[in-house]
Design an enzyme around this catalytic site. Structure first.
Site, PDB file in Angstrom:
ATOM      1  N   LYS A 175       0.831  -1.205   0.000  1.00  0.00           N
ATOM      2  CA  LYS A 175       0.000   0.000   0.000  1.00  0.00           C
ATOM      3  C   LYS A 175       0.868   1.257   0.000  1.00  0.00           C
ATOM      4  O   LYS A 175       1.747   1.412   0.833  1.00  0.00           O
ATOM      5  CB  LYS A 175      -0.926  -0.023   1.215  1.00  0.00           C
ATOM      6  CG  LYS A 175      -1.850  -1.237   1.239  1.00  0.00           C
ATOM      7  CD  LYS A 175      -2.689  -1.311   2.495  1.00  0.00           C
ATOM      8  CE  LYS A 175      -1.865  -1.548   3.737  1.00  0.00           C
ATOM      9  NZ  LYS A 175      -2.692  -1.804   4.939  1.00  0.00           N
ATOM     10  N   GLY A 209      -8.531   2.755  11.228  1.00  0.00           N
ATOM     11  CA  GLY A 209      -8.988   1.427  10.833  1.00  0.00           C
ATOM     12  C   GLY A 209      -8.958   1.134   9.349  1.00  0.00           C
ATOM     13  O   GLY A 209      -9.498   0.118   8.902  1.00  0.00           O
ATOM     14  N   THR A 210      -8.306   1.987   8.560  1.00  0.00           N
ATOM     15  CA  THR A 210      -8.299   1.750   7.105  1.00  0.00           C
ATOM     16  C   THR A 210      -7.597   0.436   6.744  1.00  0.00           C
ATOM     17  O   THR A 210      -8.067  -0.307   5.890  1.00  0.00           O
ATOM     18  CB  THR A 210      -7.625   2.916   6.362  1.00  0.00           C
ATOM     19  OG1 THR A 210      -6.348   3.182   6.958  1.00  0.00           O
ATOM     20  CG2 THR A 210      -8.473   4.160   6.416  1.00  0.00           C
ATOM     21  N   GLY A 211      -6.464   0.152   7.391  1.00  0.00           N
ATOM     22  CA  GLY A 211      -5.735  -1.078   7.091  1.00  0.00           C
ATOM     23  C   GLY A 211      -6.524  -2.313   7.471  1.00  0.00           C
ATOM     24  O   GLY A 211      -6.584  -3.293   6.709  1.00  0.00           O
TER      25      GLY A 211
END
Length: 265
Positions: A175, A209-211
């Site tokens: 990413k 919390g995106t990951g």
């Protein structure tokens, strides 16, 4: 037939990351979610206050309970915290093979607080990377796995992704959100090829919390798609929409969560 996914991760009492985010993601994507908890984490939108590791023997018992009873189609692995937990999970994956396993190489919270010991990161590289289907490191996590400096350009990112693949990983979604440009490129590396995925950056402070959310989405969606290159854009689109709608939420005083249920409310 319904899809059953398992998340193996730590908790987030504020609901934006960890087990809670994974269950929300599974539900939003129409998947039945099961859970095994590796650590009780006192955290909120401002940071991590304390971590209470689950005893490894109890972690093993939780995994045995779920995997011996429920058909699990995919697994998402998040925070493992310590060496003993890494070893337990690696052993259980060998005992109970699952078609698709996504390892989110969680090392730091969004606030910068450490969530994995350096020794555990080394053991993870040795025991887990070769047996999971996909790992999803960001650039600092990839650098930690490779024991080098974090990539600052897309060319360096490509070099590091290829190095991770050469270490025995089956597939890597590296990413690029930490790159300093207008795009947020992600690169998928597999023995069959390399694919670039991009998304425009969303102007929001609410990225907690995106990951966790992306890796959970990948695990939830993979049983429906032919390969990772067709799964990744669907998972990224879900996360992108959750980010676009994140400011509709008003959670906490710090970095707020993405909106997992943006399609409904």
């Amino acid at each position: 037939m319904s899809i059953h996914s398992l998340t193996i991760a730590g908790t987030d009492p504020s609901g934006g990351a960890g087990i809670q985010a994974d269950l929300k993601t599974f539900s939003a994507l129409g998947v039945y979610g099961t859970t095994v908890i590796t650590a009780l984490v006192a955290q909120n939108t401002t940071g991590v206050q304390a971590v209470y590791d689950i005893d490894p023997s109890f972690l093993a018992t939780q995994l045995e309970s779920v995997l011996s009873d429920v058909r699990i189609d995919s697994i998402k692995i998040g925070m493992l915290s310590n060496v003993a937990n890494v070893k337990v999970v690696a052993e259980m994956l060998q005992r109970y093979p699952v078609p698709y396993t996504v390892l989110d190489t969680v090392m730091l919270a969004k606030s910068g607080d450490p969530l994995l010991s350096e020794e555990a990161a080394t053991v993870m590289t040795e025991l887990l990377l070769p047996v999971v289907s996909l790992i999803t490191p960001n650039l600092p996590e990839a650098a930690a796995l490779l024991k080098c400096s974090s990539a600052e350009t897309e060319d360096e990112m490509l070099q590091q992704g290829r190095k991770l693949l050469s270490m025995g990983c089956q597939a890597i979604l590296l990413k690029g959100g930490h790159l300093a440009d207008g795009e947020s490129p992600d690169w998928l590396f597999t023995p069959e090829g390399e694919w670039r995925f991009t998304a425009s950056r969303v102007n929001t402070h609410n990225t907690h919390g995106t990951g966790c959310t992306l890796s959970a989405a990948l695990a939830a969606l993979r049983p429906r798609y032919e390969d990772w290159q067709s799964t990744v854009p669907v998972a990224k689109a879900y996360l992108q929409n959750a980010l676009v709608q994140a400011d509709k939420l008003d959670v906490g005083k710090g970095i707020g969560p993405v909106h997992h249920f943006h399609q409904w409310w």
